[in-house]
Design an enzyme around this catalytic site. Structure first.
Site, short mmCIF file in Angstrom:
data_model
loop_
_atom_site.label_atom_id
_atom_site.label_comp_id
_atom_site.label_asym_id
_atom_site.label_seq_id
_atom_site.Cartn_x
_atom_site.Cartn_y
_atom_site.Cartn_z
N GLY A 234 45.87 54.78 7.18
CA GLY A 234 46.82 53.89 7.83
C GLY A 234 46.36 52.46 7.73
O GLY A 234 45.64 52.08 6.82
N CYS A 235 46.73 51.66 8.68
CA CYS A 235 46.39 50.24 8.70
C CYS A 235 44.88 50.04 8.77
O CYS A 235 44.21 50.64 9.61
CB CYS A 235 47.06 49.59 9.91
SG CYS A 235 46.62 47.87 10.12
N PHE A 236 44.36 49.19 7.91
CA PHE A 236 42.91 48.98 7.91
C PHE A 236 42.42 48.28 9.16
O PHE A 236 41.25 48.39 9.51
CB PHE A 236 42.40 48.30 6.65
CG PHE A 236 43.08 47.05 6.16
CD1 PHE A 236 43.68 46.13 6.99
CD2 PHE A 236 43.10 46.80 4.79
CE1 PHE A 236 44.28 44.98 6.50
CE2 PHE A 236 43.70 45.65 4.29
CZ PHE A 236 44.28 44.73 5.14
N TRP A 237 43.28 47.58 9.88
CA TRP A 237 42.85 46.94 11.13
C TRP A 237 42.38 47.99 12.14
O TRP A 237 41.43 47.77 12.88
CB TRP A 237 43.97 46.12 11.74
CG TRP A 237 44.48 44.99 10.91
CD1 TRP A 237 43.83 44.34 9.90
CD2 TRP A 237 45.76 44.37 11.02
NE1 TRP A 237 44.62 43.36 9.39
CE2 TRP A 237 45.82 43.35 10.04
CE3 TRP A 237 46.85 44.58 11.83
CZ2 TRP A 237 46.93 42.54 9.87
CZ3 TRP A 237 47.96 43.77 11.67
CH2 TRP A 237 48.00 42.76 10.70
#
Length: 184
Positions: A13-16
């Site tokens: 998913g989102c790397f953040w």
């Protein structure tokens, strides 16, 4: 601390979200958000998010294997994202959000397959795991504005709704594996 460091490259998913969790894990020495698994050299965030490069948003996690086994790092990885949804994590949809482990050795690939089998056998997730295991060819660091995103933007809407709950879940589930400064 061991003189030897290992690197894991993971997309879920989102790397953040992944960066925020792995930075709190004891034994991790650095986490870098970036792109891997695609066909385009030097991709931009805009191109990756547009689904035009084949890359996944990933994090490259450098860790001390004397403090944190690669298998334990993967167990955290499988707990903090849904490895049963193809090309999707929540409202983030597209191949750039796929569940992927990009390995740097045959040993990492064997460990990844073993941990996936362990997760499957334990029926931790109700569906079939769709996580890809591929060799890492090249990692491209994300643009500087994506580094330490959650730490720099904790009150943004996305961070409040998506990232913060993952961090809370991780800290609760893996309290025994937190860095001292993360536990305080």
């Amino acid at each position: 601390m061991s003189a030897t460091q290992e690197t894991a490259t993971l997309g879920g998913g989102c790397f953040w979200c992944l960066e925020a969790v792995f930075k709190d894990l004891r034994g991790v020495t650095s986490v870098m958000s970036g792109y891997a698994g695609g066909e385009v050299a030097n991709p931009s965030y805009k191109a990756v998010c547009g689904g035009r490069t084949g890359h996944a948003e990933v994090v490259q996690v450098t860790f001390d294997p004397a403090e944190l086994a690669y298998a334990d790092l993967l167990r955290v990885f499988f707990a903090i994202h849904d490895p049963t949804t193809k090309d999707r994590q929540g409202n983030d949809v597209g191949t750039q959000y796929r569940s992927i482990i990009l390995t740097q050795s045959d040993a990492q690939a064997a460990t990844a397959r073993a941990v996936m089998q362990e997760i499957t056998d334990a029926r931790i997730w109700p569906g079939k795991l769709v996580t890809q295991i591929d060799p890492l060819t090249v990692f491209y660091p994300a643009e500087p504005e994506h580094h330490d995103y959650f730490a720099r933007n904790p009150f943004s809407g996305y961070c409040q709704v998506v990232v913060a709950p993952k961090v809370v879940k991780f800290r609760k589930q893996f309290a025994d594996k937190l860095r001292r400064d993360a536990a305080e």
